[in-house]
Design a protein around this motif. Sequence first.
Motif, PDB file in Angstrom:
ATOM      1  N   ASP A 195      50.556 -50.913   9.800  1.00 25.09           N
ATOM      2  CA  ASP A 195      51.989 -51.076  10.103  1.00 25.09           C
ATOM      3  C   ASP A 195      52.608 -52.157   9.222  1.00 25.09           C
ATOM      4  O   ASP A 195      53.736 -52.008   8.741  1.00 25.09           O
ATOM      5  CB  ASP A 195      52.176 -51.437  11.578  1.00 25.09           C
ATOM      6  CG  ASP A 195      51.839 -50.276  12.508  1.00 25.09           C
ATOM      7  OD1 ASP A 195      51.813 -49.125  12.027  1.00 25.09           O
ATOM      8  OD2 ASP A 195      51.582 -50.531  13.704  1.00 25.09           O
ATOM      9  N   ALA A 196      51.861 -53.247   9.008  1.00 22.30           N
ATOM     10  CA  ALA A 196      52.360 -54.340   8.175  1.00 22.30           C
ATOM     11  C   ALA A 196      52.541 -53.896   6.731  1.00 22.30           C
ATOM     12  O   ALA A 196      53.457 -54.350   6.039  1.00 22.30           O
ATOM     13  CB  ALA A 196      51.407 -55.531   8.255  1.00 22.30           C
ATOM     14  N   SER A 253      55.895 -52.319   6.586  1.00 24.27           N
ATOM     15  CA  SER A 253      56.971 -53.010   7.303  1.00 24.27           C
ATOM     16  C   SER A 253      58.204 -53.272   6.429  1.00 24.27           C
ATOM     17  O   SER A 253      59.325 -53.324   6.939  1.00 24.27           O
ATOM     18  CB  SER A 253      56.455 -54.339   7.880  1.00 24.27           C
ATOM     19  OG  SER A 253      56.004 -55.186   6.831  1.00 24.27           O
TER      20      SER A 253
END
Length: 324
Positions: A313-314, A317
């Motif tokens: 997810d990072a 992001s």
Amino acid sequence: MKLQQLHYIWEVAHHDLNVSATAESLFTSQPGISKQIRLLESELGIPIFARNGKQLTELTPAGELIVRLAGEILTKVDNIRRIAEEYRDEKCGTLSIATTHTQARYALPPVVQAFMRQYPRVTLTMHQGTPMQISELVSRGGADLAIATEALELFDNLVMLPCYRWNRCILVPRDHPLTHEPQLTLQAISEYPLITYVFGFTGRSKLDEAFARERLQPKVALTAVDADVIKTYVRLGLGVGIVAKMAYDPRTDQDLVALDASHLFRDSVTKIGLRRDMFVRGFIYDFIAQFAPHLTREVVEQALKLRDRHEIDALFSDIELPVH
């Protein structure tokens, strides 16, 4: 011990222990599968499946471990074949995609068209189903890529790559009372029977969450997995349709009005899922990049190395996903 025997126990375990269904899916005979399973159990000296008469009832504790290892072995064998194919002829092979009707009908056609022009000797197979069916199929090696909005996160061996954001529209016949609403609200929509996606399908969870936040109980009159089916019943006057905005075509749906509902529901994100342990051929990287240009080969390879979903997810992001 033969690879065929490992293949059989793996497939039986993933067909709810139904040998007949397994045989049908593998285009072989039920007695042949049963015989090979018995031979493997005899060689190992332990049962892989518990039985009630001739009926398989469950995996034994040892069987659970054996089936899991069989899956890993079969994946490695498949990767060996993929590597050989890639180096023998990088523009020839097969690509199997599992997806929903909405993706297959509205999002994928231009991508598939461009891909087939670029790779005319790659055979492309498309499986359609619910998000759970799609994710499970790819998770167990039955397809290469899953393209869906729901359920992908339920399978730990899949890496989920965000592709684009989308929202919904309200479909009604022309001159429907909702077309005269100055500001479309959930309260106004809930006054009519709703026709929308089956629960767990194509962002349905976001729809249910929105009504729950407003403490409204929508009257769901009919559900379907196919946006075209939903439109058919809206045309019959059976209710108000809620579909993905991309499923409305101004040319073919001229008898319907699409009312923007993006202010009522949170965006959903369509993702591509692929197995962590799969050898990804070059043309698969190209297909992913054509579907979602920000998913370059470098980015996908980086994501495949990450084990934690928060890290993945990072990674995305700071990327502004396109909106469909």
